[in-house]
Design a protein around this motif. Structure first.
Motif, PDB file in Angstrom:
ATOM      1  N   ALA A  60      -2.195  28.539  17.035  1.00 53.18           N
ATOM      2  CA  ALA A  60      -3.661  28.341  17.321  1.00 53.18           C
ATOM      3  C   ALA A  60      -4.057  30.042  17.435  1.00 53.18           C
ATOM      4  CB  ALA A  60      -4.052  27.925  18.585  1.00 53.18           C
ATOM      5  N   ASN A  61      -3.418  30.851  18.089  1.00 51.92           N
ATOM      6  CA  ASN A  61      -3.985  32.188  18.278  1.00 51.92           C
ATOM      7  C   ASN A  61      -3.709  33.108  17.018  1.00 51.92           C
ATOM      8  OD1 ASN A  61      -4.714  32.283  20.817  1.00 51.92           O
ATOM      9  ND2 ASN A  61      -2.675  32.147  21.486  1.00 51.92           N
ATOM     10  N   GLU A  62      -2.695  32.513  16.115  1.00 56.43           N
ATOM     11  CA  GLU A  62      -2.581  33.262  14.920  1.00 56.43           C
ATOM     12  C   GLU A  62      -3.823  32.887  13.963  1.00 56.43           C
ATOM     13  OE1 GLU A  62       0.731  35.121  12.405  1.00 56.43           O
ATOM     14  OE2 GLU A  62       0.677  34.475  14.493  1.00 56.43           O
ATOM     15  N   ASN A  63      -4.045  31.873  13.870  1.00 54.47           N
ATOM     16  CA  ASN A  63      -5.232  31.219  13.138  1.00 54.47           C
ATOM     17  C   ASN A  63      -6.706  31.912  13.573  1.00 54.47           C
ATOM     18  OD1 ASN A  63      -4.473  29.267  10.776  1.00 54.47           O
ATOM     19  ND2 ASN A  63      -3.265  28.760  12.423  1.00 54.47           N
ATOM     20  N   CYS A  64      -6.771  31.971  15.090  1.00 56.99           N
ATOM     21  CA  CYS A  64      -7.854  32.757  15.707  1.00 56.99           C
ATOM     22  C   CYS A  64      -8.222  34.151  14.942  1.00 56.99           C
ATOM     23  CB  CYS A  64      -7.974  32.641  16.873  1.00 56.99           C
ATOM     24  SG  CYS A  64      -8.198  31.278  17.875  1.00 56.99           S
ATOM     25  N   LEU A  65      -6.948  34.840  15.071  1.00 52.94           N
ATOM     26  CA  LEU A  65      -6.744  36.252  14.580  1.00 52.94           C
ATOM     27  C   LEU A  65      -7.033  36.555  13.066  1.00 52.94           C
ATOM     28  CD1 LEU A  65      -3.875  37.324  16.701  1.00 52.94           C
ATOM     29  CD2 LEU A  65      -6.166  38.037  17.098  1.00 52.94           C
ATOM     30  N   LYS A  66      -6.468  35.298  12.114  1.00 55.74           N
ATOM     31  CA  LYS A  66      -6.749  35.340  10.777  1.00 55.74           C
ATOM     32  C   LYS A  66      -8.267  35.103  10.404  1.00 55.74           C
ATOM     33  CE  LYS A  66      -4.115  33.242   8.064  1.00 55.74           C
ATOM     34  NZ  LYS A  66      -3.208  31.940   7.501  1.00 55.74           N
ATOM     35  N   LEU A  67      -8.984  34.524  11.336  1.00 58.46           N
ATOM     36  CA  LEU A  67     -10.263  34.054  11.054  1.00 58.46           C
ATOM     37  C   LEU A  67     -11.133  35.260  11.308  1.00 58.46           C
ATOM     38  CD1 LEU A  67     -10.750  30.501  12.433  1.00 58.46           C
ATOM     39  CD2 LEU A  67     -11.314  31.012  10.039  1.00 58.46           C
ATOM     40  N   ALA A  68     -10.730  35.899  12.430  1.00 58.58           N
ATOM     41  CA  ALA A  68     -11.653  37.045  12.779  1.00 58.58           C
ATOM     42  C   ALA A  68     -11.553  38.160  11.930  1.00 58.58           C
ATOM     43  CB  ALA A  68     -11.102  37.746  14.220  1.00 58.58           C
ATOM     44  N   SER A  69     -10.005  38.183  11.228  1.00 59.23           N
ATOM     45  CA  SER A  69     -10.121  39.261  10.190  1.00 59.23           C
ATOM     46  C   SER A  69     -10.735  38.989   8.953  1.00 59.23           C
ATOM     47  CB  SER A  69      -8.746  39.477  10.119  1.00 59.23           C
ATOM     48  OG  SER A  69      -8.470  40.700   9.194  1.00 59.23           O
ATOM     49  N   PHE A  70     -10.580  37.797   8.589  1.00 65.04           N
ATOM     50  CA  PHE A  70     -11.438  37.117   7.591  1.00 65.04           C
ATOM     51  C   PHE A  70     -13.014  37.593   7.558  1.00 65.04           C
ATOM     52  CE2 PHE A  70      -8.215  33.969   6.432  1.00 65.04           C
ATOM     53  CZ  PHE A  70      -7.870  34.380   5.041  1.00 65.04           C
ATOM     54  N   LYS A  71     -13.586  37.579   8.772  1.00 69.41           N
ATOM     55  CA  LYS A  71     -14.918  37.266   9.041  1.00 69.41           C
ATOM     56  C   LYS A  71     -15.429  38.715   8.983  1.00 69.41           C
ATOM     57  CE  LYS A  71     -18.706  35.906  12.285  1.00 69.41           C
ATOM     58  NZ  LYS A  71     -19.362  35.531  11.033  1.00 69.41           N
ATOM     59  N   THR A  72     -14.537  39.784   9.713  1.00 67.85           N
ATOM     60  CA  THR A  72     -15.015  40.958   9.945  1.00 67.85           C
ATOM     61  C   THR A  72     -14.540  41.965   8.827  1.00 67.85           C
ATOM     62  OG1 THR A  72     -13.164  41.465  11.549  1.00 67.85           O
ATOM     63  CG2 THR A  72     -15.129  40.689  12.482  1.00 67.85           C
ATOM     64  N   GLY A  73     -13.551  41.547   8.277  1.00 69.25           N
ATOM     65  CA  GLY A  73     -12.778  42.707   7.241  1.00 69.25           C
ATOM     66  C   GLY A  73     -11.865  43.782   7.841  1.00 69.25           C
TER      67      GLY A  73
END
Length: 377
Positions: A99-112
């Motif tokens: 869950a935390n792994e995917n949170c961090l991926k989504l954050a990086s996808f969104k912000t670059g």
């Protein structure tokens, strides 16, 4: 072949459970104030849970995410209503680390961006990104040490805002009550200021509710005591009442793309059934209210005991997530509790006992624990 020896084990084989009690293979009963790391949210072997799981097992345990699974939609709707996040989306996986792994991926996808601010003493899991934002160098392998994480003091907003102002932060991740870190509490002032700072500097705010969420604090999520609404929320542990399931609650600011995230086992039929059964019991038996009421009662009893028991330094927590800081190592006290008093607790660091009982704990069981704890001290 034998199990890879990475767990220091107590020489006890637990074979049965009911409510807040478990039994070993010799028939010895134990009071369970740990719930298997906060996993057993509704109590061991709740009849509604076992009935639903058995029925689903007899119909269809698993099929892939390439077809419709209406249980996923039902779970998402139910969880949205129960938690107050009906406008968020739900992505299902298998564990808190995922869950935390995917949170961090989504954050990086969104912000670059790639840098993450995490708290000192934080624990967010053992997978690649989750372990990198965990403040424990002993479990970060060289391949995980990629300099993505900056660890900062909890509740020090100046330190966090100073790093955010550098403009390269994709996410801030916090546990609103730290578990492994020793039941350290985030303040409302810090949480609200951090939420504002994340918006100001274009970073994503992630609340790790894997251990402190799902009713444990006396509200559905621990961050709901603090007056914030994070962008991403990770859940697991109590989510499935013992069956592996994790999830990410995702704000409407994130737009899904095909293939962006994926999982083989996440959101399978058994996992969704487990999570729906857990929500049924939480709602029907008012377990969040119970966690608040009995938790406040137990904390008050422990603070009362602190006045006369010299070894208790501090008692802190919310609901049924409680830390007891001692001036002696917790190891011997915990061992006495298990072997002499037949009571399971958890621990954090050298001197802290950690209590994470099922949310159905009664005041009588809380009193029972106090007596066993007194004798152990």
């Amino acid at each position: 072949m034998k199990p890879f020896d990475v767990y220091p084990l107590y020489d006890i084989n637990i074979v049965k459970g009911k409510g807040c009690h478990v039994w070993d293979e010799k028939g010895q009963e134990y009071l369970d104030l740990y719930g298997g790391h906060a996993v057993i949210s509704i109590g061991h072997c709740h009849p509604h849970y076992t009935e639903m799981m058995t029925a689903q097992l007899n119909k269809l345990p698993f099929y892939s995410n390439s077809v419709i699974n209406k249980l996923q939609a039902e779970l998402a709707e139910r969880l949205g209503k129960a938690s107050g996040y009906e406008d968020y989306d739900l992505f299902l996986i298998n564990s808190g680390a995922e869950a935390n792994e995917n949170c961090l991926k989504l954050a990086s996808f969104k912000t670059g961006k790639t840098r993450v601010l995490s708290a000192q003493r934080a624990f967010h899991g053992r997978t690649s990104l989750a372990v990198e934002v965990t403040n424990n160098p002993k479990i970060i392998a060289p391949i995980n040490a990629n300099n993505h994480a900056t660890y900062l003091p909890l509740n020090d907003i100046e330190a966090w805002e100073k790093e955010l102002a550098k403009g390269d932060v994709c996410a801030c991740i916090i546990e609103c009550i730290q578990g492994v870190g020793g039941i350290q509490m985030v303040t409302a002032e810090f949480a609200q200021a951090l939420a504002q700072a994340c918006k100001k500097y274009g970073a994503v705010l992630i609340c790790d509710e894997v251990q402190c969420g799902y009713g444990r604090s006396g509200k559905f999520f621990a961050h709901q005591w603090l007056g914030i609404r994070p962008d991403l929320i990770s859940v697991a542990k109590g989510f499935g009442g013992g069956f592996p399931i994790g999830g990410v609650l995702i704000s409407p600011d994130f737009k899904p793309e095909y293939g962006q995230l994926g999982t083989t086992f996440g959101g399978n039929h058994m996992a969704c059934t487990a999570a729906i059964a857990v929500l049924d019991v939480i709602e029907q038996e008012h377990l969040i209210d119970n966690a608040h009421e009995v938790g406040e009662y137990l904390i008050a009893k422990l603070k009362e005991l602190q006045l006369t028991e010299k070894h208790i330094v501090d008692v802190r927590g919310r609901g049924l997530m409680i830390g007891i800081e001692l001036d002696i190592p917790q190891k011997e006290v915990r061992s006495r509790l298990i072997h002499n008093e037949h009571c399971f607790t958890g621990a954090a660091s050298t001197n802290i006992l950690r209590l994470l009982p099922p949310l159905c704990l009664t005041k009588q069981e809380a009193d029972d624990f106090i007596e066993r704890f007194k004798r152990s001290l």
